[in-house]
Design a protein around this motif. Sequence first.
Motif, mmCIF file in Angstrom:
data_model
loop_
_atom_site.group_PDB
_atom_site.id
_atom_site.type_symbol
_atom_site.label_atom_id
_atom_site.label_comp_id
_atom_site.label_asym_id
_atom_site.label_seq_id
_atom_site.Cartn_x
_atom_site.Cartn_y
_atom_site.Cartn_z
ATOM 1 N N ILE A 210 31.855 -51.434 13.358
ATOM 2 C CA ILE A 210 31.992 -51.235 11.906
ATOM 3 C C ILE A 210 32.576 -49.838 11.717
ATOM 4 C CG2 ILE A 210 30.671 -51.010 9.759
ATOM 5 C CD1 ILE A 210 28.518 -52.850 11.163
ATOM 6 N N TYR A 211 33.644 -49.695 10.932
ATOM 7 C CA TYR A 211 34.291 -48.374 10.854
ATOM 8 C C TYR A 211 34.928 -48.137 9.489
ATOM 9 C CZ TYR A 211 38.684 -50.880 11.336
ATOM 10 O OH TYR A 211 39.742 -51.731 11.118
ATOM 11 N N ASP A 212 35.176 -46.867 9.179
ATOM 12 C CA ASP A 212 35.779 -46.451 7.915
ATOM 13 C C ASP A 212 37.298 -46.624 7.996
ATOM 14 O OD1 ASP A 212 36.795 -45.186 5.716
ATOM 15 O OD2 ASP A 212 35.582 -43.375 5.904
ATOM 16 N N GLY A 243 35.120 -57.845 6.135
ATOM 17 C CA GLY A 243 34.798 -56.426 6.021
ATOM 18 C C GLY A 243 34.110 -56.132 4.704
ATOM 19 N N ALA A 244 34.070 -54.840 4.343
ATOM 20 C CA ALA A 244 33.342 -54.416 3.141
ATOM 21 C C ALA A 244 34.227 -53.522 2.283
ATOM 22 C CB ALA A 244 32.085 -53.657 3.564
ATOM 23 N N TYR A 245 34.123 -53.681 0.969
ATOM 24 C CA TYR A 245 34.950 -52.858 0.079
ATOM 25 C C TYR A 245 34.313 -52.766 -1.300
ATOM 26 C CZ TYR A 245 36.643 -57.556 -1.126
ATOM 27 O OH TYR A 245 36.722 -58.879 -1.484
ATOM 28 N N ILE A 246 34.847 -51.834 -2.101
ATOM 29 C CA ILE A 246 34.384 -51.670 -3.488
ATOM 30 C C ILE A 246 35.504 -52.147 -4.409
ATOM 31 C CG2 ILE A 246 33.589 -50.024 -5.239
ATOM 32 C CD1 ILE A 246 31.652 -49.967 -2.943
ATOM 33 N N LYS A 247 35.164 -53.026 -5.339
ATOM 34 C CA LYS A 247 36.171 -53.516 -6.290
ATOM 35 C C LYS A 247 35.492 -53.716 -7.645
ATOM 36 C CE LYS A 247 39.677 -57.128 -6.671
ATOM 37 N NZ LYS A 247 40.121 -58.423 -6.161
ATOM 38 N N ASN A 248 36.079 -53.161 -8.690
ATOM 39 C CA ASN A 248 35.505 -53.267 -10.047
ATOM 40 C C ASN A 248 34.014 -52.889 -10.066
ATOM 41 O OD1 ASN A 248 38.017 -54.301 -10.656
ATOM 42 N ND2 ASN A 248 37.358 -56.433 -10.432
ATOM 43 N N ASN A 249 33.703 -51.742 -9.444
ATOM 44 C CA ASN A 249 32.308 -51.240 -9.399
ATOM 45 C C ASN A 249 31.325 -52.209 -8.739
ATOM 46 O OD1 ASN A 249 33.066 -48.867 -10.650
ATOM 47 N ND2 ASN A 249 32.840 -49.759 -12.681
ATOM 48 N N LYS A 250 31.856 -53.052 -7.859
ATOM 49 C CA LYS A 250 30.995 -53.950 -7.082
ATOM 50 C C LYS A 250 31.226 -53.696 -5.599
ATOM 51 C CE LYS A 250 29.968 -58.344 -9.418
ATOM 52 N NZ LYS A 250 29.847 -57.874 -10.782
ATOM 53 N N MET A 251 30.140 -53.697 -4.843
ATOM 54 C CA MET A 251 30.275 -53.668 -3.390
ATOM 55 C C MET A 251 30.398 -55.118 -2.930
ATOM 56 S SD MET A 251 27.852 -51.917 -0.528
ATOM 57 C CE MET A 251 26.439 -52.978 -0.510
ATOM 58 N N GLU A 252 31.480 -55.416 -2.219
ATOM 59 C CA GLU A 252 31.689 -56.784 -1.731
ATOM 60 C C GLU A 252 31.771 -56.775 -0.212
ATOM 61 O OE1 GLU A 252 34.431 -59.183 -3.781
ATOM 62 O OE2 GLU A 252 34.158 -58.174 -5.725
ATOM 63 N N ALA A 278 26.483 -47.015 2.472
ATOM 64 C CA ALA A 278 25.809 -48.258 2.058
ATOM 65 C C ALA A 278 26.558 -49.491 2.585
ATOM 66 C CB ALA A 278 25.703 -48.312 0.534
ATOM 67 N N MET A 279 27.909 -49.432 2.557
ATOM 68 C CA MET A 279 28.690 -50.577 3.074
ATOM 69 C C MET A 279 28.454 -50.765 4.572
ATOM 70 S SD MET A 279 32.364 -50.612 1.088
ATOM 71 C CE MET A 279 32.791 -48.880 1.065
ATOM 72 N N ALA A 280 28.409 -49.641 5.312
ATOM 73 C CA ALA A 280 28.202 -49.718 6.767
ATOM 74 C C ALA A 280 26.831 -50.308 7.082
ATOM 75 C CB ALA A 280 28.346 -48.323 7.381
ATOM 76 N N ALA A 281 25.801 -49.797 6.414
ATOM 77 C CA ALA A 281 24.430 -50.262 6.680
ATOM 78 C C ALA A 281 24.249 -51.723 6.270
ATOM 79 C CB ALA A 281 23.435 -49.374 5.930
ATOM 80 N N THR A 282 24.850 -52.089 5.132
ATOM 81 C CA THR A 282 24.714 -53.472 4.653
ATOM 82 C C THR A 282 25.437 -54.444 5.584
ATOM 83 O OG1 THR A 282 24.608 -52.602 2.399
ATOM 84 C CG2 THR A 282 24.969 -54.965 2.621
ATOM 85 N N SER A 283 26.546 -53.988 6.168
ATOM 86 C CA SER A 283 27.253 -54.833 7.147
ATOM 87 C C SER A 283 26.338 -55.160 8.328
ATOM 88 C CB SER A 283 28.523 -54.129 7.644
ATOM 89 O OG SER A 283 29.408 -53.908 6.562
ATOM 90 N N VAL A 284 25.560 -54.171 8.770
ATOM 91 C CA VAL A 284 24.595 -54.418 9.856
ATOM 92 C C VAL A 284 23.551 -55.439 9.399
ATOM 93 C CG1 VAL A 284 22.806 -53.416 11.333
ATOM 94 C CG2 VAL A 284 24.873 -52.094 10.828
ATOM 95 N N ALA A 285 23.031 -55.235 8.194
ATOM 96 C CA ALA A 285 21.999 -56.148 7.666
ATOM 97 C C ALA A 285 22.519 -57.584 7.622
ATOM 98 C CB ALA A 285 21.558 -55.682 6.282
ATOM 99 N N LYS A 286 23.797 -57.744 7.237
ATOM 100 C CA LYS A 286 24.396 -59.091 7.202
ATOM 101 C C LYS A 286 24.491 -59.665 8.616
ATOM 102 C CE LYS A 286 25.670 -61.231 4.358
ATOM 103 N NZ LYS A 286 24.737 -62.273 3.843
ATOM 104 N N LEU A 287 24.913 -58.841 9.574
ATOM 105 C CA LEU A 287 25.029 -59.314 10.961
ATOM 106 C C LEU A 287 23.655 -59.685 11.530
ATOM 107 C CD1 LEU A 287 27.633 -56.765 12.377
ATOM 108 C CD2 LEU A 287 27.990 -59.219 12.082
ATOM 109 N N MET A 288 22.618 -59.015 11.033
ATOM 110 C CA MET A 288 21.256 -59.292 11.513
ATOM 111 C C MET A 288 20.584 -60.380 10.664
ATOM 112 S SD MET A 288 20.822 -57.128 14.105
ATOM 113 C CE MET A 288 19.110 -56.732 14.389
#
Length: 443
Positions: A210-212, A243-252, A278-288
């Motif tokens: 997971i990377y920036d 992946g993860a991104y911010i769009k219209n004030n939403k984390m997707e 938050a995007m990095a940590a949430t990506s881990v949570a999704k993988l787990m």
Amino acid sequence: MRLVILGGGESGVGTAILGKKKGYDVFVSDFGKIKGNYKEVLIINEIAWEEEKHTEDLILNADVVMKSPGIPDKSPIIKKLLAKGIPVLSEIEFAAPFTDATIIGITGSNGKTTTTMLTYHLLKSAGLNVGLGGNIGKSFAWQVAENKYDSYVLELSSFQLDGIVNFKPHIAIITNISPDHLDRYDYKYENYIDSKFRITMNQSEEDYLIYDADDEAIAEWFKTHTTKAKLIPFSLTKTFSEGAYIKNNKMEISINQEEFTMDTEHIALEGKHNMKNAMAATSVAKLMQIRKSTIRESLSNFQGVEHRLEKVLKIQNVQYINDSKATNVNATFFALDSMNTPTVWIVGGVDKGNDYNELMSLVREKVKAIICLGVDNKKIIDVFGNVVDMMIEVDNMNDAVRMAQRLSEKGDTVLLSPACASFDLFENYEDRGNQFKQAVKNL
């Protein structure tokens, strides 16, 4: 098998405990003094040790050596060990083979502690049997010796990654890369970047990185290197199918054909850089495979990390913020960027080759006064002397805070964000932050 440990701190003593448990003949050697509580542990466990010296006869007969991250490769004893062909490992490399837990490894110049703590919070809140270690909290080796966790969230510094051979996390995160610790990398930025990417060097197709995706140094590295791991980027400006991104004030977040969305206003952490964490940590949570409702709840109640943009007190309508953990320019950039009131900035300490010009536009826009808190402030004064109305030098925290109170008025913020290491006037960044908090409480 003789295991010699250089450095009798948290990682050294933890490795000694694990080594003894696994049947090694263990010896701990520290060139400085070993703290009393660690000495007690070594004595109770009947582990041989020495302090304030390195006795070569007792070290150069090792089968394997674990060195603490603070000891540079250039030190004479390390050179002698390497010349003899004796393997010198980090604690992480030594301990990893003794656990079959799922390992989540997190590195980066900034944001790694917040991302590590948030990832741990997400997994623990979901009821997982998870340990927290690495560069933070109790040593990984110590936990492997005494606990039976199913997974570990490890914060990994470049120094710890320099000492790995086979270590591979199932999930790796690189939060970002900016120049730091260049004194340990022959002042070559590319050496430091390569060191961070060691986190993925042993990963296979079953693993994740997971990377920036907004980070220049990371993008440059990918132009000439590859990893076998499955890539999960995150970004504030781009969008991805995976992946993860911010769009219209939403984390997707979209991972393995599963979607997760959350309004950013409900995320407890503030500031753009924290959206990335938050995007990095949430990506881990999704993988787990953690449930969406648990993720949402955890993101909305996370308390943040001490000494990192920590709100201390509001006095006479002036907000005091402790960001003592900002030990490089990039971290201070994020701090200043998140200020939305006139700011009195307390800065300075041990410079690691800082380029303060990167902060120029933010200082012009947001900073009304600068308080230099360091032994040598010449560089800061040269760069910002003509930019702010008020520039003051102090040599202790009480004076810094009292002066800040005098220079601030209703609606302002007083920000301790030093952009430097703390060793000229303080024991460490925690000591610096605690002294700041105490001085604010004494106002």
